[in-house]
Design a protein around this motif. Structure first.
Motif, PDB file in Angstrom:
ATOM      1  N   MET A 287      35.461  36.256  47.130  1.00 45.69           N
ATOM      2  CA  MET A 287      36.290  35.799  45.992  1.00 45.69           C
ATOM      3  C   MET A 287      36.701  34.337  46.215  1.00 45.69           C
ATOM      4  N   PRO A 288      36.344  33.466  45.303  1.00 45.80           N
ATOM      5  CA  PRO A 288      36.677  32.056  45.553  1.00 45.80           C
ATOM      6  C   PRO A 288      38.188  31.852  45.639  1.00 45.80           C
ATOM      7  N   ASP A 289      38.570  30.882  46.491  1.00 44.68           N
ATOM      8  CA  ASP A 289      39.994  30.621  46.701  1.00 44.68           C
ATOM      9  C   ASP A 289      40.711  30.192  45.432  1.00 44.68           C
ATOM     10  N   THR A 290      39.944  29.522  44.535  1.00 40.46           N
ATOM     11  CA  THR A 290      40.580  29.042  43.301  1.00 40.46           C
ATOM     12  C   THR A 290      41.120  30.216  42.478  1.00 40.46           C
ATOM     13  N   LYS A 291      40.354  31.314  42.465  1.00 38.09           N
ATOM     14  CA  LYS A 291      40.803  32.490  41.703  1.00 38.09           C
ATOM     15  C   LYS A 291      42.107  33.023  42.301  1.00 38.09           C
ATOM     16  N   LEU A 292      42.108  33.148  43.639  1.00 41.20           N
ATOM     17  CA  LEU A 292      43.303  33.628  44.326  1.00 41.20           C
ATOM     18  C   LEU A 292      44.483  32.710  44.007  1.00 41.20           C
ATOM     19  N   HIS A 293      44.194  31.406  44.062  1.00 36.78           N
ATOM     20  CA  HIS A 293      45.247  30.430  43.818  1.00 36.78           C
ATOM     21  C   HIS A 293      45.836  30.596  42.407  1.00 36.78           C
TER      22      HIS A 293
ATOM     23  N   LEU B  43      45.782  33.237  40.458  1.00 40.69           N
ATOM     24  CA  LEU B  43      46.536  34.494  40.306  1.00 40.69           C
ATOM     25  C   LEU B  43      47.870  34.435  41.052  1.00 40.69           C
ATOM     26  N   LYS B  44      47.851  33.745  42.206  1.00 45.03           N
ATOM     27  CA  LYS B  44      49.097  33.586  42.979  1.00 45.03           C
ATOM     28  C   LYS B  44      50.147  32.879  42.134  1.00 45.03           C
TER      29      LYS B  44
ATOM     30  N   LEU C  23      42.480  41.772  43.327  1.00 44.73           N
ATOM     31  CA  LEU C  23      42.490  40.622  42.410  1.00 44.73           C
ATOM     32  C   LEU C  23      41.993  41.028  41.023  1.00 44.73           C
ATOM     33  N   GLU C  24      40.977  41.885  41.004  1.00 47.03           N
ATOM     34  CA  GLU C  24      40.461  42.364  39.711  1.00 47.03           C
ATOM     35  C   GLU C  24      41.560  43.065  38.925  1.00 47.03           C
ATOM     36  N   GLN C  25      42.322  43.898  39.643  1.00 47.13           N
ATOM     37  CA  GLN C  25      43.398  44.631  38.952  1.00 47.13           C
ATOM     38  C   GLN C  25      44.464  43.652  38.442  1.00 47.13           C
ATOM     39  N   ILE C  26      44.808  42.694  39.283  1.00 51.15           N
ATOM     40  CA  ILE C  26      45.849  41.730  38.870  1.00 51.15           C
ATOM     41  C   ILE C  26      45.405  40.983  37.595  1.00 51.15           C
TER      42      ILE C  26
ATOM     43  N   PRO D 245      48.058  49.293  49.970  1.00 46.77           N
ATOM     44  CA  PRO D 245      48.125  47.827  50.130  1.00 46.77           C
ATOM     45  C   PRO D 245      47.231  47.076  49.141  1.00 46.77           C
ATOM     46  N   TRP D 246      46.236  47.752  48.567  1.00 45.78           N
ATOM     47  CA  TRP D 246      45.291  47.059  47.672  1.00 45.78           C
ATOM     48  C   TRP D 246      45.307  47.580  46.234  1.00 45.78           C
ATOM     49  N   ARG D 247      46.271  48.466  45.914  1.00 41.63           N
ATOM     50  CA  ARG D 247      46.295  48.981  44.545  1.00 41.63           C
ATOM     51  C   ARG D 247      47.714  49.034  43.993  1.00 41.63           C
ATOM     52  N   ILE D 248      47.847  48.498  42.786  1.00 41.54           N
ATOM     53  CA  ILE D 248      49.145  48.504  42.099  1.00 41.54           C
ATOM     54  C   ILE D 248      49.246  49.800  41.298  1.00 41.54           C
ATOM     55  N   CYS D 249      50.405  50.435  41.369  1.00 40.74           N
ATOM     56  CA  CYS D 249      50.582  51.707  40.667  1.00 40.74           C
ATOM     57  C   CYS D 249      50.621  51.452  39.149  1.00 40.74           C
ATOM     58  N   SER D 250      49.609  51.971  38.452  1.00 40.01           N
ATOM     59  CA  SER D 250      49.536  51.817  36.991  1.00 40.01           C
ATOM     60  C   SER D 250      49.407  53.193  36.376  1.00 40.01           C
ATOM     61  N   VAL D 251      50.072  53.417  35.262  1.00 41.02           N
ATOM     62  CA  VAL D 251      50.039  54.758  34.657  1.00 41.02           C
ATOM     63  C   VAL D 251      49.608  54.681  33.198  1.00 41.02           C
ATOM     64  N   PRO D 252      49.020  55.779  32.676  1.00 41.47           N
ATOM     65  CA  PRO D 252      48.551  55.773  31.288  1.00 41.47           C
ATOM     66  C   PRO D 252      49.676  55.410  30.322  1.00 41.47           C
ATOM     67  N   ASN D 253      49.315  54.717  29.244  1.00 45.64           N
ATOM     68  CA  ASN D 253      50.334  54.147  28.342  1.00 45.64           C
ATOM     69  C   ASN D 253      50.863  55.111  27.285  1.00 45.64           C
TER      70      ASN D 253
END
Ligand code: UTP
Length: 450
Positions: free
Chosen positions: A1-7, A9-10, A37-40, A201-209
């Motif tokens: 994942m390129p650093d620019t993407k991380l930057h 999103l940060k 990062l994809e989830q974010i 550590p790598w997944r944000i808790c998301s629930v159906p809407n």
């Protein structure tokens, strides 16, 4: 994942004070970094911030303006039931009706590990809820000389398991061209301080809407337009967890069509004041569904002094017919999400969270009107909500077997052939008690599968 993407999103997560979701980032494998990062990237941070500040968690509750609404039973309706049913069959035959199942929920109260539709309530046949539904639709389709389109809403957490379950069971004999699976959207859950919650550590808790997510998802999946092109006008909406669901009930379809309103609803008399189902009543002068939790104790318990019946006793069982014109209108509307406090599980233990859900009935205000009919709960409502009573799988099982026994009692079957026996009628044999003869009970097996 390129650093620019991380930057990039940060910068966004910092702006919304959600930077803790990247606190384990450096310790993750590349694949997991990518996943996070994809989830974010899919999260609408501004929208979520707006939800936290404006959707119930922090807002004052508006006073409830409700009035009772009396709902006629089938026998009190002016129209002849036979002719309504005939119209329903014609609409089915002409391909103008689709079934719309909402099966994206998490089923947390039941505690079953797979999608709720895969659950076996313990009938002698051990058929899953999905199989019972498929067979009812197959029965109707066969008699109407067609295959009824069946739309099934899942959510990202149960989509693959649902589709795989259907595939493993050869789609229960359903024509795959008439099966339409689609995914609803998810929204991150927030903790009491409005922070997103890491599930791992790598997944944000998301629930159906919520069930309200069904209409925009049906539209954005392209299924609504596809079925419109095929001539579908009515969508029979129902929950996955009603073991007695009379899917695409021809009489109800005929009723909705004759009434000419864009929505038709079935209701049942509430079992008691504390039954946790919504109530169909007038709200701000319009027919609506009001959640049981929105009623004061006094309104909930209020009874008619003549009949002794609950004044707010018309229970919503989530059986609706939606006309396409309502779905098209409602799909343009912004969903109103409500915050529901529930526990979510994480690698670090349970966390009390705000989940944001939109309810299908909150979209009813975009319809010009609703037609309502009261039905017999013993024939149409067997909810599977909790692992133990009320609304447990065992109770739903009894309700199904009682109804099947009742079908034979109506035929005048001798008591010695019924008493003490478990009789289960396959939906492929009979949808609503039709086509049965007492001779079917001659086989002495117990349980008896017909
Ligand atoms: P419930 O409100 O009973 O929720 O859903 P649930 O998720 O099944 O169960 P709990 O509350 O976690 O125990 C009623 C119907 O709405 C569907 C469910 O799958 C069920 O058919 N539903 C609910 C969705 O499709 N999506 C949602 O976001 C919520």
């Amino acid at each position: 994942m390129p650093d620019t993407k991380l930057h990039t999103l940060k910068t966004i997560v910092e702006k919304y004070k959600q930077d803790h979701i990247l606190e384990h980032y450096d310790t993750l494998t590349t694949a997991r970094k990518d996943k996070l990062l994809e989830q974010i990237q899919t999260i609408d941070f501004a929208g979520l911030h707006e939800l936290y500040t404006h959707s119930g968690a922090n807002e004052e509750v508006k006073a409830l303006d409700v009035a009772p609404l009396s709902v006629p039973g089938w026998n009190e309706l002016a129209a002849d039931r036979g002719s309504l049913e005939k119209t329903g069959w014609e609409l089915l035959r002409e391909g103008r009706v689709a079934a719309l199942l909402v099966a994206g929920g998490q089923g947390s109260r039941l505690g079953h590990s797979g999608p709720k539709g895969t659950f076996d309530i313990g009938l002698p046949s051990h058929k899953s809820l999905f199989q019972l539904q498929a067979e009812r639709l197959l029965n109707l389709g066969r008699r109407a000389g067609t295959v009824i389109p069946w739309c099934i809403m899942t959510s990202p957490g149960n989509h693959a398991d649902t589709v795989n379950f259907f595939a493993q069971h050869n789609y229960f004999g359903y024509d795959q061209d008439q099966l339409f699976f689609f995914n609803q959207a998810v929204i991150p859950a927030l903790d009491q301080d409005g922070k997103m919650i890491l599930e791992t550590p790598w997944r944000i808790c998301s629930v159906p809407n919520g069930t309200g997510g069904c209409i925009p998802a049906l539209r954005s999946s392209g299924i609504m337009d596809k079925l419109k092109e095929r001539g579908v006008e009515w969508f029979f909406y129902y929950n996955v967890d009603n073991a007695l669901i009379k899917i695409a009930d021809p009489q109800f379809i005929g009723f909705a069509h004759a009434a000419g309103q864009p929505i038709a609803c079935k209701v049942v008399e509430k079992r008691d004041a504390d039954e946790k189902i919504g109530v169909v009543c007038l709200q701000d002068g319009r027919p609506s569904v009001v959640e049981y939790s929105d009623f004061s104790e006094q309104l909930k318990q209020q009874r008619d002094c003549k009949t002794g019946q609950l004044v707010f006793g018309s229970g919503n069982i989530s059986i609706h017919l939606f006309h396409l014109r309502f779905l098209e209108e409602a799909s343009q509307q912004k969903l109103v999400h409500k915050a529901v406090q529930k526990e979510v599980q994480t690698d670090w233990g349970p966390v009390l969270a705000y989940k944001y859900e939109a309810f299908i009935f909150d979209l009813f205000e975009y319809a010009s009107g609703m037609s309502l009919v009261r039905v017999d709960r013993e024939e149409e409502f067997a909810p599977v909500k909790n692992s133990a009573s009320p609304d447990s799988p065992g109770e739903a099982r009894e309700l199904v077997l009682n109804l099947h026994r009742k079908w034979f009692e109506k035929l005048g079957a001798p008591e010695n052939l019924i008493k003490g026996r478990e009789i289960e009628v396959s939906p492929l044999t009979s949808y609503d008690g039709e086509g049965l003869v007492t001779g079917m009970l001659d086989n002495q097996e117990n349980p008896l599968l017909i």
